[in-house]
Design a protein around this motif. Structure first.
Motif, short mmCIF file in Angstrom:
data_model
loop_
_atom_site.label_atom_id
_atom_site.label_comp_id
_atom_site.label_asym_id
_atom_site.label_seq_id
_atom_site.Cartn_x
_atom_site.Cartn_y
_atom_site.Cartn_z
N ARG A 12 -6.27 12.27 10.62
CA ARG A 12 -5.70 12.31 9.18
C ARG A 12 -4.69 11.21 9.25
NH1 ARG A 12 -7.39 14.49 5.19
NH2 ARG A 12 -5.76 15.22 3.37
N ALA A 13 -4.86 10.13 8.51
CA ALA A 13 -3.60 9.10 8.38
C ALA A 13 -2.97 9.09 6.93
CB ALA A 13 -4.27 7.85 8.69
N VAL A 14 -1.77 9.39 7.09
CA VAL A 14 -1.09 9.29 5.65
C VAL A 14 -0.47 8.01 5.42
CG1 VAL A 14 0.84 10.31 4.32
CG2 VAL A 14 -0.80 11.91 5.56
N ILE A 15 -0.96 7.17 4.46
CA ILE A 15 -0.44 5.72 4.71
C ILE A 15 0.75 5.55 3.68
CG2 ILE A 15 -1.40 3.53 4.30
CD1 ILE A 15 -2.42 4.64 6.83
N THR A 16 1.54 4.82 3.78
CA THR A 16 2.62 4.39 3.06
C THR A 16 2.28 3.67 2.10
OG1 THR A 16 3.81 2.79 4.36
CG2 THR A 16 4.51 5.20 4.29
N HIS A 17 1.57 2.30 2.69
CA HIS A 17 1.04 1.17 1.86
C HIS A 17 0.10 0.22 2.73
CE1 HIS A 17 4.48 -0.74 4.03
NE2 HIS A 17 4.21 -1.80 3.66
N ALA A 18 -0.49 -0.47 1.97
CA ALA A 18 -1.59 -1.23 2.59
C ALA A 18 -1.42 -2.60 3.55
CB ALA A 18 -2.66 -1.71 1.37
N HIS A 19 0.10 -2.64 3.68
CA HIS A 19 0.13 -3.87 4.76
C HIS A 19 -0.41 -3.50 5.89
CE1 HIS A 19 3.35 -5.85 2.07
NE2 HIS A 19 2.36 -6.54 2.04
N SER A 20 -0.83 -4.41 6.72
CA SER A 20 -1.48 -4.27 7.90
C SER A 20 -0.78 -3.56 9.08
CB SER A 20 -2.28 -5.50 8.19
OG SER A 20 -1.44 -6.45 8.54
N ASP A 21 0.60 -3.78 8.98
CA ASP A 21 1.24 -3.31 10.01
C ASP A 21 1.53 -1.43 9.60
OD1 ASP A 21 2.96 -4.08 7.91
OD2 ASP A 21 4.70 -3.81 9.03
N HIS A 22 1.05 -1.10 8.54
CA HIS A 22 1.35 0.48 8.06
C HIS A 22 -0.09 0.99 8.06
CE1 HIS A 22 5.46 -0.14 7.38
NE2 HIS A 22 4.97 -1.29 7.23
N ALA A 23 -1.26 0.23 7.64
CA ALA A 23 -2.56 0.85 7.38
C ALA A 23 -3.56 0.09 8.26
CB ALA A 23 -3.01 0.33 5.81
N ARG A 24 -3.88 0.84 9.38
CA ARG A 24 -4.87 0.41 10.53
C ARG A 24 -6.40 1.04 10.28
NH1 ARG A 24 -3.00 -4.04 11.93
NH2 ARG A 24 -4.38 -3.84 13.83
N PRO A 25 -7.27 0.28 10.70
CA PRO A 25 -8.63 0.71 10.42
C PRO A 25 -8.93 1.84 11.69
CG PRO A 25 -8.72 -1.67 11.49
CD PRO A 25 -7.22 -1.19 11.35
N GLY A 26 -10.00 2.53 11.31
CA GLY A 26 -10.55 3.47 12.37
C GLY A 26 -10.35 4.88 12.29
N SER A 27 -9.18 5.43 11.29
CA SER A 27 -9.00 6.74 11.34
C SER A 27 -10.00 7.52 10.52
CB SER A 27 -7.54 6.95 10.64
OG SER A 27 -6.41 6.73 11.42
N ALA A 28 -10.36 8.79 10.65
CA ALA A 28 -11.49 9.41 10.09
C ALA A 28 -10.87 9.69 8.64
CB ALA A 28 -11.29 10.88 10.69
N ALA A 29 -9.80 9.93 8.36
CA ALA A 29 -9.68 10.13 6.89
C ALA A 29 -8.28 9.55 6.45
CB ALA A 29 -9.31 11.77 6.56
N TYR A 30 -8.07 8.96 5.56
CA TYR A 30 -6.86 8.48 4.69
C TYR A 30 -6.30 9.24 3.46
CZ TYR A 30 -7.97 4.66 8.18
OH TYR A 30 -8.28 3.98 9.29
N LEU A 31 -5.03 9.16 3.42
CA LEU A 31 -4.48 9.81 2.26
C LEU A 31 -3.20 8.75 1.69
CD1 LEU A 31 -3.93 12.21 0.15
CD2 LEU A 31 -2.31 13.27 1.79
N CYS A 32 -3.32 8.41 0.57
CA CYS A 32 -2.33 7.36 -0.05
C CYS A 32 -2.01 7.85 -1.53
CB CYS A 32 -2.83 6.03 0.23
SG CYS A 32 -4.00 5.45 -1.01
N ALA A 33 -0.85 7.19 -1.97
CA ALA A 33 -0.44 7.29 -3.36
C ALA A 33 -1.61 6.53 -4.10
CB ALA A 33 0.91 6.71 -3.51
N GLU A 34 -1.84 7.23 -5.50
CA GLU A 34 -3.13 6.94 -6.10
C GLU A 34 -2.97 5.61 -6.67
OE1 GLU A 34 -5.52 6.21 -9.05
OE2 GLU A 34 -3.37 6.45 -9.71
#
Ligand SMILES: [Zn+2]
Ligand SMILES: [Zn+2]
Length: 340
Positions: A26-48
């Motif tokens: 379960r990955a909680v993501i602050t924002h979509a820049h690639s040093d913060h949002a990496r592929p491969g996790s089963a589930a993602y949660l981010c701000a709408e």
């Protein structure tokens, strides 16, 4: 409450990682820049507001969202997102467990930005702050003044029949420049193909920006002679540039504050425009959270941590990351122009 692991920050009680750089459950993501949002996790949660850009960055990802300020409870841990003012949908993550509150800032800035919600200070006991520009030399001018400079440079180049190529990050900076220019453009703006989908996502989210057309294969020489062309740094020195003979080039980044960097990289111009907090912005923000403990990450973390410890008497620590964001861009990354 939150531990450093090989995959990144982990909240064991809540069963989630924040901005993990390895695949997790379960990955909680602050924002979509690639040093913060990496592929491969089963589930993602981010701000709408960040869903569309995150989905474009991670097409395979299964993404759930929460509105800013909405509280989610996971095994007794309360989680919420709060605007970070960095790029569209960027968020700080507030985590509360048994009366203890942590805020993980992700990347943030304090300057106004027409493309995203403004940063909101969130009181906490422990604040995890970025330090991309954590040195006193980094101070930002107002965006309006920077855009004035960009427009004047562009106009000057047009008078000489030269295209203007402005290198910038494909996600966040390019759209911010288009939004800041807004209705002030008095000649065509073109964007490199790598920026189109993300710019489209911003338009779909309702962000008002100057019109911009994609640079196509057929466009060369005269077709672009009057244009402002936004392109990722990775296009510099490639055959793509052949369509822009005699172009004047510039780079828009906080890094351009340092004249030596500009000279060394031989840009005609450098525009100091950053999506990160400057030195004063970092200090003001840290004070505003009321945190007694600050963990610093990204960029000049040691310098900022030392200052906070020695001058502000705070309990500090440094969190090492696998990436160094904007500050690392010139020397290393940005192969796809994706690092901020
Ligand atoms: Zn970022
Ligand atoms: Zn970053």
């Amino acid at each position: 409450m939150i531990a450093e692991t090989s995959a990144g920050l982990f909240c064991e009680a809540g069963g989630f990682h924040v901005d993990p750089w390895l695949p997790v459950k379960r990955a909680v993501i602050t924002h979509a820049h690639s040093d913060h949002a990496r592929p491969g996790s089963a589930a993602y949660l981010c701000a709408e507001p960040g869903r569309a850009v995150l989905q474009r960055r991670l097409p395979e990802a299964c993404i759930e969202t929460a509105r800013y300020g909405e509280r989610r409870t996971m095994n007794g841990v309360t989680l919420s997102f709060h605007p970070a003012g960095h790029i569209l949908g960027s968020a700080q993550v507030r985590i509360e467990h048994r009366g203890e509150v942590w805020v993980v800032s992700g990347d943030y800035k304090r300057q106004a930005d027409p493309t995203c919600a403004p940063f909101e200070p969130v009181p906490c006991h422990t604040f995890v702050s970025e330090a991309t520009f954590g040195l006193p030399i980094y101070t930002w001018d107002t965006p309006r003044a920077v855009v004035d400079e960009v427009l004047a440079w562009w106009r000057g180049n047009r008078d000489e029949g030269r295209p203007s190529v402005l290198f910038c990050y494909v996600l966040g900076k390019a759209q911010r420049i288009l939004a800041e220019i807004g209705e002030r453009a008095d000649a065509p703006i073109h964007v490199h193909g790598a920026m189109c989908a993300l710019t489209e996502a911003y338009r779909e989210a309702g962000v008002a920006m100057a019109p911009a057309e994609r640079v196509t294969e057929a466009m060369r020489g005269k077709a672009l002679a009057r244009s402002l062309v936004l392109a990722p740094l990775s296009a510099r020195g490639t055959s793509w540039m052949r369509r822009l003979p005699n172009a004047s080039d510039a780079f828009a980044s906080g890094l351009m504050r340092v004249r030596g960097v500009r000279r060394q990289r031989a840009f005609d111009r450098g525009f100091v425009l950053s999506d990160h907090a400057d030195w004063g912005g970092l200090l003001d923000t840290i004070a505003a959270t009321g945190a007694s403990r600050v963990l610093v990450t990204h960029g000049w973390s040691d310098a900022l941590a030392r200052y906070l410890r020695e001058s502000r008497g705070l309990d500090t620590g440094v969190i090492r990351t696998a990436y160094e964001g904007e500050a690392g861009e010139l020397s290393t990354n940005g192969a796809d122009g994706s690092i901020e």
